[in-house]
Design an enzyme around this catalytic site. Structure first.
Site, PDB file in Angstrom:
ATOM      1  N   PRO A   2       0.828  -1.219   0.000  1.00  0.00           N
ATOM      2  CA  PRO A   2       0.000   0.000   0.000  1.00  0.00           C
ATOM      3  C   PRO A   2       0.855   1.259   0.000  1.00  0.00           C
ATOM      4  O   PRO A   2       1.922   1.287   0.614  1.00  0.00           O
ATOM      5  CB  PRO A   2      -0.814  -0.097   1.291  1.00  0.00           C
ATOM      6  CG  PRO A   2      -0.292  -1.241   2.060  1.00  0.00           C
ATOM      7  CD  PRO A   2       0.648  -2.014   1.203  1.00  0.00           C
ATOM      8  N   GLU A   3       0.371   2.298  -0.674  1.00  0.00           N
ATOM      9  CA  GLU A   3       1.091   3.573  -0.654  1.00  0.00           C
ATOM     10  C   GLU A   3       0.588   4.391   0.534  1.00  0.00           C
ATOM     11  O   GLU A   3      -0.379   4.011   1.212  1.00  0.00           O
ATOM     12  CB  GLU A   3       0.898   4.290  -1.992  1.00  0.00           C
ATOM     13  CG  GLU A   3       1.305   3.377  -3.155  1.00  0.00           C
ATOM     14  CD  GLU A   3       1.821   4.089  -4.388  1.00  0.00           C
ATOM     15  OE1 GLU A   3       2.106   5.288  -4.321  1.00  0.00           O
ATOM     16  OE2 GLU A   3       1.970   3.422  -5.425  1.00  0.00           O
ATOM     17  N   LYS A  52       4.407   5.142   5.273  1.00  0.00           N
ATOM     18  CA  LYS A  52       3.679   3.875   5.276  1.00  0.00           C
ATOM     19  C   LYS A  52       3.590   3.270   6.681  1.00  0.00           C
ATOM     20  O   LYS A  52       3.338   2.072   6.829  1.00  0.00           O
ATOM     21  CB  LYS A  52       4.372   2.906   4.311  1.00  0.00           C
ATOM     22  CG  LYS A  52       4.378   3.444   2.880  1.00  0.00           C
ATOM     23  CD  LYS A  52       5.160   2.553   1.938  1.00  0.00           C
ATOM     24  CE  LYS A  52       5.177   3.180   0.545  1.00  0.00           C
ATOM     25  NZ  LYS A  52       5.950   2.385  -0.408  1.00  0.00           N
ATOM     26  N   ARG A 258      12.324  -2.321  -9.261  1.00  0.00           N
ATOM     27  CA  ARG A 258      10.907  -1.933  -9.344  1.00  0.00           C
ATOM     28  C   ARG A 258      10.559  -1.574 -10.786  1.00  0.00           C
ATOM     29  O   ARG A 258      11.390  -1.055 -11.519  1.00  0.00           O
ATOM     30  CB  ARG A 258      10.635  -0.713  -8.447  1.00  0.00           C
ATOM     31  CG  ARG A 258      11.021  -0.886  -6.982  1.00  0.00           C
ATOM     32  CD  ARG A 258      10.142  -1.889  -6.267  1.00  0.00           C
ATOM     33  NE  ARG A 258       8.723  -1.528  -6.281  1.00  0.00           N
ATOM     34  CZ  ARG A 258       8.142  -0.740  -5.368  1.00  0.00           C
ATOM     35  NH1 ARG A 258       8.841  -0.256  -4.376  1.00  0.00           N
ATOM     36  NH2 ARG A 258       6.854  -0.461  -5.441  1.00  0.00           N
TER      37      ARG A 258
END
Ligand SMILES: [Zn+2]
Length: 269
Positions: A2-3, A52, A258
């Site tokens: 999750p961001e 986060k 990424r």
């Protein structure tokens, strides 16, 4: 993973549901049991997020720190409270609702010194009132590292993930491999402000939309995007599809492990 907007959404939800009154805290799975017993029955003073990381503050030297990691999830329910199923690391029971946390990367009780150390390791968060873009700029302006890598480094800036990273670079016409030190200060200030706007929208709606009104499906007469993450975006996971502005196929590659997406025309090297 999750961001940051997801964590701020959770922090607000927990603030609304549980803060200001006594909550039952337990660890049905057992791994968090000793710490849970210390805060069990106490008043949750406040719930907040930094990047986060989620923080439940019960008082001096009593903050529960949660990092969801890849697999962590909260599941919230209304009363009645049911028997735990699966591996529930932490259960929080309030007056009307209860929530179960499963599979977090971290769930731990911290002292105030430990909370300060955690926050000192993190860069400023565009969603926090105390987020100071100049702290991030101090690192970015000295770095040979590509801006795309810096934006995902939680020590530089806290909360942005892969989607916001790709989209904010697109919106400012920045090539992902531009070195941090070659980014003009004025542009950084715009990027920071824009991230705040985009991420606040994410906190409100629970989804990531980054396209300007003129590029929304209705305005362009195109079908809405179909993707599990939802939301209208310019380049994220749109490899090979035409750029919404110039029509060039969206490019993709891998950078520091990424996936990276950009428009070779709108974001020239
Ligand atoms: Zn383009």
């Amino acid at each position: 993973m999750p961001e940051g907007h997801t964590l701020h959404r959770l922090a607000r939800l927990h603030q609304r549901r549980y803060a200001g009154s006594a909550v039952e805290v337990s660890s049905p799975q057992g791994r968090f049991a000793a710490s849970a017993s210390i805060v069990d029955g106490r008043v949750l003073e406040r719930s907040e997020a930094h990047g986060k990381h989620l923080l439940h503050v019960y008082g001096p030297d009593a903050t529960v720190h949660v990092h969801l990691g890849l697999y962590g999830k909260f599941a919230e329910h209304q009363h009645p409270v049911l028997t735990p199923t699966g591996l529930v690391r932490m259960r929080l029971v309030g007056a009307t609702h209860w929530t179960d946390l499963r599979g977090p990367a971290r769930c731990e009780l911290l002292t105030d010194v430990e909370v300060a150390a955690l926050r000192a390791r993190l860069g400023p968060d565009p969603l926090r009132k105390d987020g100071d873009p100049e702290l991030a700029w101090a690192k970015i302006s000295r770095a040979r590292t590509p801006i795309a890598v810096l934006l995902l480094d939680q020590k530089v800036i806290a909360g942005a993930g892969n989607i916001y990273r790709a989209e904010v670079l697109y919106r400012h016409g920045l090539h992902p491999l531009l070195a941090g030190r070659d980014l003009p200060h004025e542009v950084w200030k715009d990027v920071w402000t824009d991230l705040g706007v985009l991420m606040r929208h994410g906190v409100r709606t629970g989804r990531i939309d980054t396209v300007r009104p003129e590029h929304m499906p209705e305005a362009m007469g195109r079908p809405p995007r179909e993707d599990p993450h939802g939301g209208e975006v310019y380049v994220y996971r749109r490899t090979g599809q035409p750029c919404l502005v110039c029509g060039t196929p969206v490019a993709a590659s891998e950078l520091a492990g990424r996936n990276l997406y950009w428009c070779p025309t709108c974001q020239p090297a």
